[in-house]
Design a protein around this motif. Structure first.
Motif, PDB file in Angstrom:
ATOM      1  N   THR A  80       0.819  -1.194   0.000  1.00 54.43           N
ATOM      2  CA  THR A  80       0.000   0.000   0.000  1.00 54.43           C
ATOM      3  C   THR A  80       0.858   1.251   0.000  1.00 54.43           C
ATOM      4  OG1 THR A  80      -1.570   1.266   1.318  1.00 54.43           O
ATOM      5  CG2 THR A  80      -0.170  -0.243   2.505  1.00 54.43           C
ATOM      6  N   ALA A  81       0.317   2.321  -0.588  1.00 51.55           N
ATOM      7  CA  ALA A  81       1.052   3.585  -0.628  1.00 51.55           C
ATOM      8  C   ALA A  81       1.283   4.092   0.788  1.00 51.55           C
ATOM      9  CB  ALA A  81       0.262   4.607  -1.431  1.00 51.55           C
ATOM     10  N   LYS A  82       2.473   4.649   0.998  1.00 56.72           N
ATOM     11  CA  LYS A  82       2.808   5.202   2.315  1.00 56.72           C
ATOM     12  C   LYS A  82       1.880   6.376   2.615  1.00 56.72           C
ATOM     13  CE  LYS A  82       7.154   5.325   4.732  1.00 56.72           C
ATOM     14  NZ  LYS A  82       8.193   4.401   4.326  1.00 56.72           N
ATOM     15  N   GLY A  83       1.646   6.603   3.887  1.00 52.41           N
ATOM     16  CA  GLY A  83       0.825   7.766   4.233  1.00 52.41           C
ATOM     17  C   GLY A  83      -0.431   7.354   4.954  1.00 52.41           C
ATOM     18  N   THR A  84      -1.478   8.099   4.774  1.00 51.24           N
ATOM     19  CA  THR A  84      -2.689   7.875   5.572  1.00 51.24           C
ATOM     20  C   THR A  84      -3.312   6.511   5.283  1.00 51.24           C
ATOM     21  OG1 THR A  84      -3.911   9.094   3.898  1.00 51.24           O
ATOM     22  CG2 THR A  84      -3.338  10.283   5.910  1.00 51.24           C
ATOM     23  N   TYR A  86      -1.808   3.779   4.397  1.00 41.53           N
ATOM     24  CA  TYR A  86      -0.975   2.784   5.062  1.00 41.53           C
ATOM     25  C   TYR A  86      -1.295   2.731   6.559  1.00 41.53           C
ATOM     26  CZ  TYR A  86       3.339   0.464   6.583  1.00 41.53           C
ATOM     27  OH  TYR A  86       4.255  -0.379   7.142  1.00 41.53           O
ATOM     28  N   ASP A  87      -1.352   3.913   7.185  1.00 44.91           N
ATOM     29  CA  ASP A  87      -1.643   3.977   8.619  1.00 44.91           C
ATOM     30  C   ASP A  87      -3.010   3.398   8.931  1.00 44.91           C
ATOM     31  OD1 ASP A  87       0.770   5.191   8.978  1.00 44.91           O
ATOM     32  OD2 ASP A  87      -0.035   7.225   8.888  1.00 44.91           O
ATOM     33  N   LYS A  88      -3.978   3.715   8.076  1.00 43.33           N
ATOM     34  CA  LYS A  88      -5.345   3.243   8.288  1.00 43.33           C
ATOM     35  C   LYS A  88      -5.398   1.713   8.222  1.00 43.33           C
ATOM     36  CE  LYS A  88      -9.287   3.282   5.724  1.00 43.33           C
ATOM     37  NZ  LYS A  88      -9.845   3.719   4.441  1.00 43.33           N
ATOM     38  N   VAL A  89      -4.751   1.181   7.202  1.00 45.93           N
ATOM     39  CA  VAL A  89      -4.782  -0.267   7.000  1.00 45.93           C
ATOM     40  C   VAL A  89      -4.100  -1.008   8.147  1.00 45.93           C
ATOM     41  CG1 VAL A  89      -3.807  -2.088   5.561  1.00 45.93           C
ATOM     42  CG2 VAL A  89      -5.037  -0.206   4.516  1.00 45.93           C
ATOM     43  N   ILE A  90      -2.981  -0.474   8.607  1.00 47.23           N
ATOM     44  CA  ILE A  90      -2.279  -1.103   9.736  1.00 47.23           C
ATOM     45  C   ILE A  90      -3.154  -1.018  10.976  1.00 47.23           C
ATOM     46  CG2 ILE A  90      -0.282  -0.887  11.271  1.00 47.23           C
ATOM     47  CD1 ILE A  90       1.388  -0.957   9.007  1.00 47.23           C
ATOM     48  N   GLY A  91      -3.809   0.144  11.156  1.00 49.38           N
ATOM     49  CA  GLY A  91      -4.666   0.340  12.318  1.00 49.38           C
ATOM     50  C   GLY A  91      -5.841  -0.621  12.334  1.00 49.38           C
ATOM     51  N   LEU A  92      -6.328  -0.998  11.152  1.00 50.53           N
ATOM     52  CA  LEU A  92      -7.492  -1.892  11.058  1.00 50.53           C
ATOM     53  C   LEU A  92      -7.159  -3.308  11.517  1.00 50.53           C
ATOM     54  CD1 LEU A  92      -9.084  -0.892   7.632  1.00 50.53           C
ATOM     55  CD2 LEU A  92     -10.163  -0.722   9.869  1.00 50.53           C
ATOM     56  N   ASP A  93      -5.880  -3.656  11.459  1.00 52.91           N
ATOM     57  CA  ASP A  93      -5.430  -5.000  11.818  1.00 52.91           C
ATOM     58  C   ASP A  93      -6.313  -6.074  11.178  1.00 52.91           C
ATOM     59  OD1 ASP A  93      -3.996  -7.031  12.850  1.00 52.91           O
ATOM     60  OD2 ASP A  93      -4.923  -6.972  14.838  1.00 52.91           O
ATOM     61  N   GLY A  95      -5.424  -8.738   9.768  1.00 49.32           N
ATOM     62  CA  GLY A  95      -4.920 -10.105   9.805  1.00 49.32           C
ATOM     63  C   GLY A  95      -3.960 -10.407   8.669  1.00 49.32           C
ATOM     64  N   ALA A  96      -3.381  -9.366   8.065  1.00 51.30           N
ATOM     65  CA  ALA A  96      -2.330  -9.612   7.076  1.00 51.30           C
ATOM     66  C   ALA A  96      -1.076 -10.038   7.834  1.00 51.30           C
ATOM     67  CB  ALA A  96      -2.051  -8.349   6.271  1.00 51.30           C
ATOM     68  N   ASP A  97      -0.202 -10.778   7.170  1.00 49.19           N
ATOM     69  CA  ASP A  97       1.002 -11.266   7.837  1.00 49.19           C
ATOM     70  C   ASP A  97       2.107 -10.224   7.846  1.00 49.19           C
ATOM     71  OD1 ASP A  97       0.613 -14.430   8.263  1.00 49.19           O
ATOM     72  OD2 ASP A  97      -0.506 -13.711   6.543  1.00 49.19           O
ATOM     73  N   ASP A  98       2.048  -9.308   6.868  1.00 48.82           N
ATOM     74  CA  ASP A  98       3.024  -8.224   6.842  1.00 48.82           C
ATOM     75  C   ASP A  98       2.508  -7.127   5.912  1.00 48.82           C
ATOM     76  OD1 ASP A  98       5.274  -6.821   7.453  1.00 48.82           O
ATOM     77  OD2 ASP A  98       6.694  -8.203   6.524  1.00 48.82           O
ATOM     78  N   TYR A  99       3.155  -5.976   5.980  1.00 51.65           N
ATOM     79  CA  TYR A  99       2.768  -4.854   5.124  1.00 51.65           C
ATOM     80  C   TYR A  99       4.010  -4.284   4.482  1.00 51.65           C
ATOM     81  CZ  TYR A  99      -1.490  -5.102   7.869  1.00 51.65           C
ATOM     82  OH  TYR A  99      -2.630  -5.549   8.476  1.00 51.65           O
ATOM     83  N   LEU A 100       3.870  -3.902   3.212  1.00 49.27           N
ATOM     84  CA  LEU A 100       4.968  -3.238   2.517  1.00 49.27           C
ATOM     85  C   LEU A 100       4.457  -1.872   2.065  1.00 49.27           C
ATOM     86  CD1 LEU A 100       6.559  -5.960   0.217  1.00 49.27           C
ATOM     87  CD2 LEU A 100       7.811  -4.462   1.776  1.00 49.27           C
ATOM     88  N   ALA A 101       5.167  -0.824   2.453  1.00 47.05           N
ATOM     89  CA  ALA A 101       4.765   0.521   2.058  1.00 47.05           C
ATOM     90  C   ALA A 101       5.393   0.867   0.712  1.00 47.05           C
ATOM     91  CB  ALA A 101       5.180   1.517   3.121  1.00 47.05           C
ATOM     92  N   LYS A 102       4.550   1.302  -0.227  1.00 47.80           N
ATOM     93  CA  LYS A 102       5.050   1.705  -1.551  1.00 47.80           C
ATOM     94  C   LYS A 102       5.606   3.122  -1.475  1.00 47.80           C
ATOM     95  CE  LYS A 102       1.618  -0.790  -4.260  1.00 47.80           C
ATOM     96  NZ  LYS A 102       0.494  -0.586  -5.182  1.00 47.80           N
ATOM     97  N   GLY A 105      11.626  -1.306  -2.223  1.00 50.98           N
ATOM     98  CA  GLY A 105      12.685  -1.880  -3.037  1.00 50.98           C
ATOM     99  C   GLY A 105      12.434  -3.362  -3.267  1.00 50.98           C
ATOM    100  N   MET A 106      12.941  -3.879  -4.371  1.00 54.74           N
ATOM    101  CA  MET A 106      12.698  -5.287  -4.705  1.00 54.74           C
ATOM    102  C   MET A 106      13.413  -6.243  -3.748  1.00 54.74           C
ATOM    103  SD  MET A 106      10.489  -5.584  -7.075  1.00 54.74           S
ATOM    104  CE  MET A 106       9.654  -4.184  -6.362  1.00 54.74           C
ATOM    105  N   MET A 107      14.589  -5.854  -3.271  1.00 55.91           N
ATOM    106  CA  MET A 107      15.306  -6.726  -2.337  1.00 55.91           C
ATOM    107  C   MET A 107      14.565  -6.796  -0.999  1.00 55.91           C
ATOM    108  SD  MET A 107      17.698  -8.135  -3.883  1.00 55.91           S
ATOM    109  CE  MET A 107      16.881  -8.075  -5.471  1.00 55.91           C
ATOM    110  N   GLU A 108      13.999  -5.659  -0.609  1.00 54.66           N
ATOM    111  CA  GLU A 108      13.189  -5.589   0.609  1.00 54.66           C
ATOM    112  C   GLU A 108      11.976  -6.516   0.467  1.00 54.66           C
ATOM    113  OE1 GLU A 108      13.331  -4.122   3.458  1.00 54.66           O
ATOM    114  OE2 GLU A 108      11.302  -3.807   4.197  1.00 54.66           O
TER     115      GLU A 108
END
Ligand code: CA
Length: 224
Positions: A80-84, A86-93, A95-102, A105-108
């Motif tokens: 998800t795009a960084k910013g609001t 991203y914060d909203k989605v993380i706050g909702l919890d 049940g995703a296993d991880d989050y990547l902020a757009k 990087g590909m190695m990340e």
């Protein structure tokens, strides 16, 4: 197999290319409907899921995945795009296993995919059965009570395992004899009583969870 749901063609192609170059099989889907078609054909080991999609959004897709017994344990990394957002989605919890902020990087991305797959595999490998402070780890054949390792004989372990697998169920002495001892001690129900006694003692305060059902046999209360 890793599925990547991402409507932006260049981003999706770069992710697929990187995953494949890292030794993964990967398939991309530009929208939810195509992803669900893919899910009917085969279930992936992990899903990289974009949130902003043209038809069904990633949040709705994740909710559906988690609501279905066949798909609820497939690991999902939300992108998800960084910013609001991203914060909203993380706050909702959700049940995703991880989050990547757009933008990421590909190695990340590859590192996160590997980490989530490793965690999932570890979870699958070790099946833990619990009662009170007792934890039985099937893969390690190990029992702990409030963190301390308990040394059990094979029969004591088998008895405890049986009770933990069937919480609250009453077993008669004859049933326990045939299930744990097979034919070795046929008819010697006192053997059961002796082993239950030593098992209770070894389990400390949680030994009381193994209850005598007068005139019938034993059951284990699984209080967590
Ligand atoms: Ca998008």
């Amino acid at each position: 197999m890793i599925y990547c749901v991402e409507d932006e063609d260049s981003a999706r192609e770069l992710i697929l290319y990187t995953l494949q170059a890292s030794g993964f099989e990967a398939k991309g889907f530009a929208r939810g409907a195509l992803f669900w078609d893919g899910m009917k054909e085969a279930k992936p080991d992990l899903i990289l899921l974009d949130i902003m999609l043209p038809d069904e959004d990633g949040i709705s897709i994740l909710k559906k995945l988690r609501a279905n017994t066949e798909t609820k344990s497939i690991p999902v990394i939300m992108t998800t795009a960084k910013g609001t957002e991203y914060d909203k989605v993380i706050g909702l919890d959700l049940g995703a296993d991880d989050y990547l902020a757009k933008p990421f990087g590909m190695m990340e991305m590859v590192a996160r995919v590997k980490a989530v797959l490793r965690r999932t595999r570890e979870k699958e490998d070790s099946i833990l059965l619990r009662a009170g402070d007792i934890v039985l780890d099937e893969s390690r054949h190990q029992v702990t009570e409030a963190g301390r390792t308990i040394d059990l004989t094979l029969k004591e372990y088998d008895l405890l395992h049986l009770f933990l697998r069937h919480p609250g169920r009453v077993f008669t002495r004859d049933e326990l004899l045939s299930l744990v001892w097979q034919a070795e001690f046929f008819g010697e129900t006192r053997t059961v009583d002796v082993h239950i006694g030593t098992l209770r003692t070894k389990l400390g305060k949680d030994g009381a969870l193994i209850q005598t059902v007068r005139g019938v046999g034993y059951r284990m209360e699984v209080r967590l």
